[in-house]
Design an enzyme around this catalytic site. Structure first.
Site, short mmCIF file in Angstrom:
data_model
loop_
_atom_site.label_atom_id
_atom_site.label_comp_id
_atom_site.label_asym_id
_atom_site.label_seq_id
_atom_site.Cartn_x
_atom_site.Cartn_y
_atom_site.Cartn_z
N HIS A 241 0.42 -1.16 -0.22
CA HIS A 241 0.14 0.09 -0.11
C HIS A 241 0.69 1.19 0.03
CE1 HIS A 241 -3.11 2.95 1.06
NE2 HIS A 241 -2.28 3.18 2.49
N HIS B 204 3.85 7.35 5.58
CA HIS B 204 2.94 7.76 5.67
C HIS B 204 1.91 6.81 6.85
CE1 HIS B 204 0.43 4.83 2.99
NE2 HIS B 204 -0.57 5.77 3.97
N GLU C 29 1.71 5.36 12.66
CA GLU C 29 0.13 4.95 12.98
C GLU C 29 -0.28 3.89 13.15
OE1 GLU C 29 -4.54 4.94 11.64
OE2 GLU C 29 -3.05 5.82 10.04
N ASP C 30 0.52 2.61 12.37
CA ASP C 30 0.39 1.40 12.70
C ASP C 30 1.77 0.36 13.78
OD1 ASP C 30 -1.79 1.83 11.73
OD2 ASP C 30 -1.24 0.88 9.27
N ASP D 65 -3.39 8.33 -0.90
CA ASP D 65 -4.12 7.54 -0.31
C ASP D 65 -5.04 6.53 -0.47
OD1 ASP D 65 -3.42 4.87 2.07
OD2 ASP D 65 -4.02 7.21 3.09
#
Length: 752
Positions: free
Chosen positions: A66, A91, A95-96, A158
């Site tokens: 992705h 990006h 967050e992950d 995105d």
């Protein structure tokens, strides 16, 4: 053992796939004009690959695919450089995974970290089920964007990749994401000049929201393709000959209207596919003789082709001398082809074409030359957004709507009394113009002179108008101005001023109310204030105080009596409520029913059957869906399920703002229930026509008419028929049969 081998093989295949995608990205990057900073891109890729190792997407592919795809879009389709490519690769890391923005700053420096931080702030998970989470996110997006426009360009990339892979999502998620895309991201891409991406986002959203209509239009486009090619060849042959004579290097392309635009036009104009005549446009893209001659070449081409075909007098659009706010430049002319149809021709140089396809990103490509005055327009737009963001708005959805006003509007050019040119959004009024000059001018504005004629504040401006604003010191902002203003800036300013006034009035009202209570020797408690609220038919305490403060309500003897009423009457109210008429006693029971309802599973598709339509679900008043329409469900605050058409404007707002309350739904009805629809007919008046219409509906189709109104002007009649049908198929049958009546030219289903 075998399992291990197959697992290893699988991993090997995945690694090769990842490596291949990365190589592709590097090759495409090397082919651009950017500085070749391969080490940092490789470093970002290795870092992200390590961080996301072993994680899969919903579709089953490794997660790193992705960020790679987003970086690919950022590089090839938007044309950004290494900083943005690195930020795109990284990006999702913060967050992950366990890495923080500080880690990224230490490894990759502050610029990339700032962009990644901006992208992390606007990703989903912060709000959980908070209502307007999406709108709040969008607000953050714009805040970060005013620091660095690249944040939003990567966010659009995105979103584009998420839309391309939307098939692996749950249906209710698909509606939420597609709705948001149409509502926020497509207009944003349009505003930043990314036309190609805007069109793809619209088409993809449309494909998921209305799959049948999408495929139907696709089929019709394919069926008419050969005919279009023939028209294109015949139309452009003499143009090519003329261009060869001029000695310019050029290419001529056919541009077919996008599926979403076609459908949109069919909806707004109420016409079938066959009656859309601007499916084909022609684009002439040329290399100018030299940079200074670019503008002249555009007009030379226009002059030479308008000798071959007659141009439409009102349809010359000159965005060459005045580029649009997003930098778009081109000359649009509409010519009458030999087949008796108008065809639009867009004339652009290669540079203008790049700007049109890639928007602001293309300016960086031509930075050495110029492109500076266009950036001024972008800055102006960003400033407007910043102003709106600085003013805290109570409702995030209002905010979304305010911004959307400025995203979509086409522009007009108006002149000040001194001849300066100002760009304003289309449909701007004299009031908007006043606020665009200065807040003080806007708030004291009493009228305007347009082309030396006096006009009211609500007067809509046209391109080319010269506007002088008239002000008066005694003028104050009026509540109805919110209706006159159409631009985001003016609306935000008016709302802010009115809110400030309301606060002042509220304070004043509170003082007056306290004085009144003291005078009457009463204690100020909530029950008594509520009595006054009821007595004056106000919604709540605040409204009452504002009305007292601005003098609309003057407290006097009547209020005194209302407050000093004996307690007895209140008891009477309670008694009638609890033991009164049947109707009253039924209501509380009904309220309890939803408590027993089983919990709604938002992940499953909700079946709409005859039984639960009557009992549990509410058909939205705004769009009146009937079985067969593309619909979705929305769970409101009271846990009721409301069914909306997917293209209904209210549903569009709900999808963007309350995405987690959207349900995927499916009709499962068997022609038992009747629904009311409105059908609009238009045609040429003739004797006995009404008789034929009612014959077709009542006799042939056995349908009940509820209401019929027909009006004739100068031999043309228009009519509205309200009738009961079971589903969309009935509407289609009725329309087809009515169209067979000789003099009826148009039959469409309309909203009431």
């Amino acid at each position: 053992m075998e399992e291990n081998v197959s697992q290893k093989d699988k991993e090997k295949v995945e690694e090769e796939m990842i490596e291949q995608a990365f190589q592709q990205l590097l090759n495409d990057y090397l082919a651009t004009k950017h500085r070749k900073r391969i080490e940092i891109i490789t470093k970002a890729f290795n870092f992200a690959n390590q961080a996301h190792k072993g994680i899969k997407r919903r579709s089953g592919e490794p997660y790193i695919m992705h960020p790679l795809a987003v970086a690919q879009i950022v590089c090839t389709e938007i044309g950004l450089g290494s900083t943005s490519i690195c930020a795109a690769l990284l990006h999702d890391v913060v967050e992950d995974t366990d890495y923080t923005v500080e880690d990224i700053e230490n490894i990759f420096g502050p610029k990339i970290a700032q962009i990644v931080d901006g992208l992390t702030k606007i990703s989903g998970g912060i709000f959980g089920d908070r209502a307007s989470a999406q709108a709040e996110n969008f607000k953050k997006l714009l805040l970060t964007m005013s620091d660095d426009i690249r944040v939003i360009l990567i966010k659009i990339a995105d979103r584009l990749h998420n839309m391309r892979t939307l098939g692996s999502m749950l249906p209710n998620k698909q509606f939420k994401i597609a709705g948001e895309t149409l509502y926020i991201y497509a207009p944003l891409a349009n505003r930043l000049g990314l036309y190609k991406i805007k069109t793809e986002l619209e088409n993809l959203s449309f494909r998921y929201e209305h799959p049948e209509e999408y495929h139907e239009i696709e089929k019709k486009l394919a069926a008419t393709a050969t005919e279009r090619d023939k028209v294109f060849k015949e139309f452009t042959a003499p143009i090519r000959a003329q261009m060869d004579k001029m000695g310019l290097k050029y290419r001529i392309l056919a541009r077919v209207k996008s599926i979403y635009s076609i459908w949109n036009k069919m909806q707004t104009k109420h016409v079938p596919f066959e009656e859309i005549y601007d499916l084909l446009a022609v684009r002439i893209i040329f290399e100018p003789r030299n940079a200074d001659e670019e503008l002249n070449d555009c007009f030379d081409i226009y002059v030479s082709i308008s000798k071959i075909y007659k141009p439409h007098p009102d349809r010359l659009r000159d965005w060459v001398s005045h580029p649009k706010a997003n930098g778009y430049q081109a000359l649009h002319v509409t010519l009458m082809g030999n087949n008796g149809q108008w065809i639009e021709v867009q004339i652009r140089s290669e540079r203008m074409n790049d700007v049109a396809e890639q928007g602001f990103a293309a300016h960086w490509k031509y930075k050495e030359g110029g492109g500076s005055e266009d950036e001024g327009e972008l800055d102006k737009w960003l400033r407007t957004i910043k102003e709106i963001l600085d003013d805290p708005q109570p409702d995030a959805i209002d905010f979304l709507d305010t911004i959307k006003l400025n995203l979509f509007a086409s522009e007009i050019f108006v002149f000040t009394p001194k001849g300066e040119i100002k760009t304003m959004p289309q449909n701007s009024t004299a009031l908007d113009f006043a606020f665009s000059l200065h807040t003080d001018i806007g708030s004291h504005c009493i009228g305007a002179k347009v082309n030396h004629k006096l006009v009211p504040l609500s007067h809509k401006l046209q391109s080319g108008d010269q506007v002088e604003v008239l002000t008066s010191k005694s003028q104050r902002v009026q509540p109805e101005w919110e209706v006159f203003a159409t631009t985001a800036r003016a609306r935000a300013k008016i709302a802010a001023i009115l809110r400030k006034e309301q606060r002042t009035n509220q304070k004043e009202g509170e003082t007056l109310l306290n004085e009144f209570f003291k005078k009457e020797e009463l204690r100020l408690d909530d029950m008594l204030v509520d009595k006054l609220v009821k007595a004056h038919n106000m919604k709540n305490r605040d409204e009452l105080l504002i009305a007292i403060g601005n003098g609309k309500i003057v407290l006097g003897d009547l209020d005194k009596n209302a407050l000093k009423e004996k307690q007895g009457t209140n008891w009477k109210k309670f008694l009638t409520f609890s033991f009164g008429s049947n109707k009253d006693s039924k209501e509380p029971v009904e309220e309890k029913i939803p408590q027993e309802k089983e919990k709604i599973n938002t992940k499953q598709i909700l079946k709409l059957t005859e039984e639960n339509i009557q009992k549990n679900y509410i058909m939205a008043e705004c769009c009146h869906p009937i079985p067969g329409d593309d619909v979705l469900g929305y769970i409101d605050e009271n846990d009721r399920i409301i069914i909306h058409k997917r293209q209904c404007p209210v549903a569009a707002r709900l999808k963007s703002s309350y995405g987690n309350r959207i349900l995927a739904t499916q009709w499962d009805t068997h022609k038992e229930l009747s629904f009311l629809v409105n059908i609009y007919i238009k045609g040429i008046d003739a004797m006995g026509l009404l008789n034929e219409v009612t014959q077709v509906i009542s006799r042939q189709l056995n349908v009940n008419i509820r209401k019929l109104s027909i009006e004739t002007t100068d031999g043309i009649f228009e009519g509205n028929i309200q009738l009961y049908v079971h589903d969309v198929d009935d509407v289609k049958t009725i329309s087809t049969n009515l169209k067979q009546i000789q003099n009826i030219k148009q039959v469409t289903r309309v909203e009431a």
